[in-house]
Design a protein around this motif. Structure first.
Motif, PDB file in Angstrom:
ATOM      1  N   PRO A 367      -0.783   4.938  -2.465  1.00 37.41           N
ATOM      2  CA  PRO A 367      -0.874   3.522  -2.111  1.00 37.41           C
ATOM      3  C   PRO A 367       0.375   3.063  -1.363  1.00 37.41           C
ATOM      4  N   PHE A 368       0.201   2.099  -0.480  1.00 37.55           N
ATOM      5  CA  PHE A 368       1.354   1.476   0.163  1.00 37.55           C
ATOM      6  C   PHE A 368       1.086  -0.014   0.354  1.00 37.55           C
ATOM      7  N   ALA A 369       2.160  -0.776   0.401  1.00 35.91           N
ATOM      8  CA  ALA A 369       2.094  -2.214   0.658  1.00 35.91           C
ATOM      9  C   ALA A 369       3.131  -2.569   1.700  1.00 35.91           C
ATOM     10  N   ILE A 370       2.775  -3.462   2.617  1.00 36.60           N
ATOM     11  CA  ILE A 370       3.685  -3.946   3.655  1.00 36.60           C
ATOM     12  C   ILE A 370       3.666  -5.476   3.647  1.00 36.60           C
ATOM     13  N   TRP A 371       4.862  -6.074   3.661  1.00 36.87           N
ATOM     14  CA  TRP A 371       4.949  -7.531   3.789  1.00 36.87           C
ATOM     15  C   TRP A 371       6.043  -7.893   4.786  1.00 36.87           C
ATOM     16  N   TYR A 372       5.772  -8.912   5.564  1.00 34.65           N
ATOM     17  CA  TYR A 372       6.790  -9.543   6.398  1.00 34.65           C
ATOM     18  C   TYR A 372       6.345 -10.985   6.634  1.00 34.65           C
ATOM     19  N   PRO A 373       7.241 -11.862   7.012  1.00 33.60           N
ATOM     20  CA  PRO A 373       6.881 -13.264   7.205  1.00 33.60           C
ATOM     21  C   PRO A 373       5.767 -13.424   8.232  1.00 33.60           C
ATOM     22  N   GLY A 374       4.725 -14.151   7.842  1.00 32.27           N
ATOM     23  CA  GLY A 374       3.622 -14.406   8.752  1.00 32.27           C
ATOM     24  C   GLY A 374       2.485 -13.425   8.674  1.00 32.27           C
ATOM     25  N   ILE A 375       2.621 -12.350   7.897  1.00 39.38           N
ATOM     26  CA  ILE A 375       1.539 -11.379   7.767  1.00 39.38           C
ATOM     27  C   ILE A 375       0.357 -12.034   7.057  1.00 39.38           C
ATOM     28  N   GLU A 376      -0.842 -11.670   7.461  1.00 38.69           N
ATOM     29  CA  GLU A 376      -2.054 -12.186   6.828  1.00 38.69           C
ATOM     30  C   GLU A 376      -2.393 -11.303   5.630  1.00 38.69           C
ATOM     31  N   ALA A 377      -2.251 -11.852   4.435  1.00 39.83           N
ATOM     32  CA  ALA A 377      -2.469 -11.072   3.217  1.00 39.83           C
ATOM     33  C   ALA A 377      -3.932 -10.673   3.070  1.00 39.83           C
ATOM     34  N   ASP A 378      -4.149  -9.523   2.443  1.00 39.67           N
ATOM     35  CA  ASP A 378      -5.519  -9.117   2.111  1.00 39.67           C
ATOM     36  C   ASP A 378      -5.836  -9.541   0.682  1.00 39.67           C
ATOM     37  N   GLU A 379      -6.876  -8.981   0.093  1.00 36.94           N
ATOM     38  CA  GLU A 379      -7.326  -9.422  -1.230  1.00 36.94           C
ATOM     39  C   GLU A 379      -6.685  -8.646  -2.380  1.00 36.94           C
ATOM     40  N   VAL A 380      -5.863  -7.668  -2.078  1.00 39.38           N
ATOM     41  CA  VAL A 380      -5.258  -6.837  -3.115  1.00 39.38           C
ATOM     42  C   VAL A 380      -4.257  -7.662  -3.934  1.00 39.38           C
ATOM     43  N   GLN A 381      -4.304  -7.516  -5.254  1.00 40.60           N
ATOM     44  CA  GLN A 381      -3.453  -8.308  -6.138  1.00 40.60           C
ATOM     45  C   GLN A 381      -2.405  -7.487  -6.884  1.00 40.60           C
ATOM     46  N   THR A 382      -2.575  -6.168  -6.947  1.00 43.49           N
ATOM     47  CA  THR A 382      -1.637  -5.321  -7.687  1.00 43.49           C
ATOM     48  C   THR A 382      -1.306  -4.081  -6.873  1.00 43.49           C
ATOM     49  N   PHE A 383      -0.135  -3.507  -7.160  1.00 46.94           N
ATOM     50  CA  PHE A 383       0.276  -2.293  -6.464  1.00 46.94           C
ATOM     51  C   PHE A 383      -0.099  -1.085  -7.317  1.00 46.94           C
ATOM     52  N   ASP A 384      -1.187  -0.430  -6.962  1.00 47.17           N
ATOM     53  CA  ASP A 384      -1.593   0.791  -7.666  1.00 47.17           C
ATOM     54  C   ASP A 384      -2.605   1.553  -6.822  1.00 47.17           C
ATOM     55  N   GLU A 385      -2.940   2.746  -7.292  1.00 50.83           N
ATOM     56  CA  GLU A 385      -3.781   3.662  -6.536  1.00 50.83           C
ATOM     57  C   GLU A 385      -5.182   3.120  -6.283  1.00 50.83           C
ATOM     58  N   ASP A 386      -5.775   2.456  -7.277  1.00 49.99           N
ATOM     59  CA  ASP A 386      -7.141   1.954  -7.125  1.00 49.99           C
ATOM     60  C   ASP A 386      -7.194   0.686  -6.294  1.00 49.99           C
ATOM     61  N   ALA A 387      -6.276  -0.245  -6.556  1.00 54.19           N
ATOM     62  CA  ALA A 387      -6.280  -1.509  -5.823  1.00 54.19           C
ATOM     63  C   ALA A 387      -6.087  -1.291  -4.329  1.00 54.19           C
ATOM     64  N   ALA A 388      -5.248  -0.302  -3.976  1.00 51.45           N
ATOM     65  CA  ALA A 388      -4.938  -0.067  -2.562  1.00 51.45           C
ATOM     66  C   ALA A 388      -6.169   0.362  -1.764  1.00 51.45           C
ATOM     67  N   LYS A 389      -7.172   0.895  -2.451  1.00 50.09           N
ATOM     68  CA  LYS A 389      -8.380   1.338  -1.752  1.00 50.09           C
ATOM     69  C   LYS A 389      -9.081   0.178  -1.060  1.00 50.09           C
ATOM     70  N   ALA A 390      -8.894  -1.030  -1.578  1.00 53.63           N
ATOM     71  CA  ALA A 390      -9.527  -2.209  -0.988  1.00 53.63           C
ATOM     72  C   ALA A 390      -8.630  -2.899   0.026  1.00 53.63           C
ATOM     73  N   GLY A 391      -7.490  -2.308   0.334  1.00 53.51           N
ATOM     74  CA  GLY A 391      -6.539  -2.921   1.244  1.00 53.51           C
ATOM     75  C   GLY A 391      -7.038  -2.974   2.678  1.00 53.51           C
ATOM     76  N   ALA A 392      -6.466  -3.898   3.436  1.00 55.40           N
ATOM     77  CA  ALA A 392      -6.910  -4.123   4.811  1.00 55.40           C
ATOM     78  C   ALA A 392      -6.626  -2.943   5.733  1.00 55.40           C
ATOM     79  N   TYR A 393      -5.623  -2.144   5.411  1.00 56.88           N
ATOM     80  CA  TYR A 393      -5.280  -1.026   6.284  1.00 56.88           C
ATOM     81  C   TYR A 393      -6.205   0.178   6.105  1.00 56.88           C
ATOM     82  N   GLY A 394      -6.942   0.218   4.990  1.00 55.05           N
ATOM     83  CA  GLY A 394      -7.799   1.366   4.752  1.00 55.05           C
ATOM     84  C   GLY A 394      -6.988   2.625   4.515  1.00 55.05           C
ATOM     85  N   LEU A 395      -7.452   3.745   5.026  1.00 53.89           N
ATOM     86  CA  LEU A 395      -6.761   5.027   4.891  1.00 53.89           C
ATOM     87  C   LEU A 395      -6.083   5.382   6.204  1.00 53.89           C
ATOM     88  N   LEU A 396      -4.753   5.540   6.154  1.00 52.86           N
ATOM     89  CA  LEU A 396      -3.981   5.922   7.336  1.00 52.86           C
ATOM     90  C   LEU A 396      -3.492   7.362   7.192  1.00 52.86           C
TER      91      LEU A 396
END
Length: 412
Positions: A367-396
């Motif tokens: 899992p990975f998370a990226i934040w910077y000022p002005g970024i449009e947040a996705d629906e993920v609420q926690t930092f973990d392996e399962d939650a990241a699967k629903a992240g906006a970046y998908g699989l990179l």
């Protein structure tokens, strides 16, 4: 915009029955990591390309965008760069662990807690007794050292010692992959057996055993290769990076950083283990950004070592310490910078999983998370392996992560 990556080595894990089926990231108390995930965008990253062993040298350089098919030369050359050993053409550099053998098995890939000062005595002793015009041993950090063989052939199959805890070591000795490599392989095998004879009765090891400590009674060379050819990050991203730094207690990561053109920042009390100076690393990273660095790579080894030891409670504690003492202060600083109009982009991720029940690295996406000022947040609420699967970046995979992080990809 400045950039900082927080790397929790081996932090990802499997679902664990002892935790009610949760992963360690899900079970641990990580309010700052969860906040970062909640404010930013998330995804999964494949850090180990197909056909490569899930080693930290592969995973960390992949995170930085380096194509392993082009740059991969094993761990040894990176550790050589870290400790200032200059490799010439044809020099075969190998990571050289001091390990603890118990009869026919590898008791410990790291000799328990082996201090660098003690290891230096043993490595210098081995270089005096076994070194010559072709073979040289060089002291690294704790149990991690370097063996350089001039004119060595790298076509040898090695097994990292942390992959085979409590297994019969003779079954995993180096094996030549072709006829031309047999001479080099035979030399390395000879060095291993001779080291066992020399180290067995060394006074330092006798004292360690008397004190109930694991003796450093054998070398275990692996991860060999030649000097790699790598373009620096500043050359790849000249508009974003003018000066960068790496913060780590591990020679391997120092080596990657140096080839990537990053200066190495030493932090007092940084050990590469669970007792490392977590807060000191965060403070050093913040000071680097204040002092003019555009890019900082903060590497924390602790959770990986706990995973190799199979210690669930210790790994949970390492994850929570990373969250409290590294992620928290850095995220707080980045938010203050945003309020002052000086944006900082923050990324958090492991390099690979090191499941406590498996005790070595695996190649699943992390899992990975990226934040910077002005970024449009996705629906993920926690930092973990399962939650990241629903992240906006998908699989990179490949260099997609670093390009997204450096705002060079339309995927953002």
């Amino acid at each position: 915009m400045k950039h900082i990556i927080i790397l929790g080595d081996g932090m990802a894990d499997w679902h664990n029955e002892a935790l009610g089926g949760a992963t360690l990231l899900q079970h641990a108390h990580t309010p700052n990591s969860d906040k970062l995930a909640r404010m930013g965008r998330n995804g999964l990253l494949k850090t180990v390309a197909d056909g490569f062993h899930p080693g930290s040298e592969v995973a960390n350089s992949s995170i930085l965008g380096y194509d392993q098919h082009i740059v991969y030369q094993g761990r040894g050359p990176l550790e050589a760069a870290a400790i200032g050993v200059r490799l010439e053409d044809g020099d075969f550099a190998l990571r050289c662990n001091l390990v603890s053998l118990d009869g026919d098995i590898i008791r410990n890939h790291s000799c328990g807690r082996l201090e660098t000062e003690d290891a230096d005595i043993l490595i210098k002793y081995l270089d005096k007794e076994l070194g010559n015009g072709r073979v040289h041993f060089h002291t690294g950090v704790q149990y991690r050292h370097l063996l350089v063989i001039k004119g060595g052939d790298k076509r040898i199959d090695f097994t990292p010692p942390h992959d085979i805890p409590l297994k019969p070591w003779r079954e995993f000795m180096p094996k030549a992959e072709c006829l031309e490599a047999e001479e080099t392989c035979a030399l390395i095998t000879e060095l291993i057996y001779k080291s066992q004879v020399l180290l067995k009765y060394h006074p330092l090891n006798v004292k360690r055993e008397e004190n109930g400590q694991d003796p450093a009674n054998s070398i275990w060379p692996w991860g060999g290769g030649y000097k790699p050819q790598m373009q620096t990050l500043a050359e790849q991203y000249p508009d974003e990076i003018h000066r960068g730094a790496v913060i780590t207690a591990v020679d391997l990561i120092r080596g990657i950083g140096r080839y990537a053109g990053l200066r190495v920042i030493e932090v007092p009390g940084a050990t590469g283990l669970w007792d490392t100076n977590f807060r000191g690393k965060a403070d050093a990273a913040i000071e680097a950004l204040k002092g003019g660095d555009d890019f900082v790579y903060v590497h924390v080894e602790a959770s990986d070592e706990a995973g190799h030891d199979g210690d669930l409670e210790l790994k949970l504690r390492c994850i929570e310490n990373l969250d409290r003492h590294v992620v928290g202060p850095i995220l707080e600083y980045a938010e203050k910078c945003a309020a002052c109009g000086e944006p900082v982009s923050v990324a958090l991720l492991p390099d690979h999983p090191t499941p406590v029940e498996y005790r070595t690295h695996t190649a699943e996406p992390v899992p990975f998370a990226i934040w910077y000022p002005g970024i449009e947040a996705d629906e993920v609420q926690t930092f973990d392996e399962d939650a990241a699967k629903a992240g906006a970046y998908g699989l990179l995979e490949g260099d997609h992560f670093i390009k997204v992080f450096m705002n060079k990809s339309v995927s953002d």
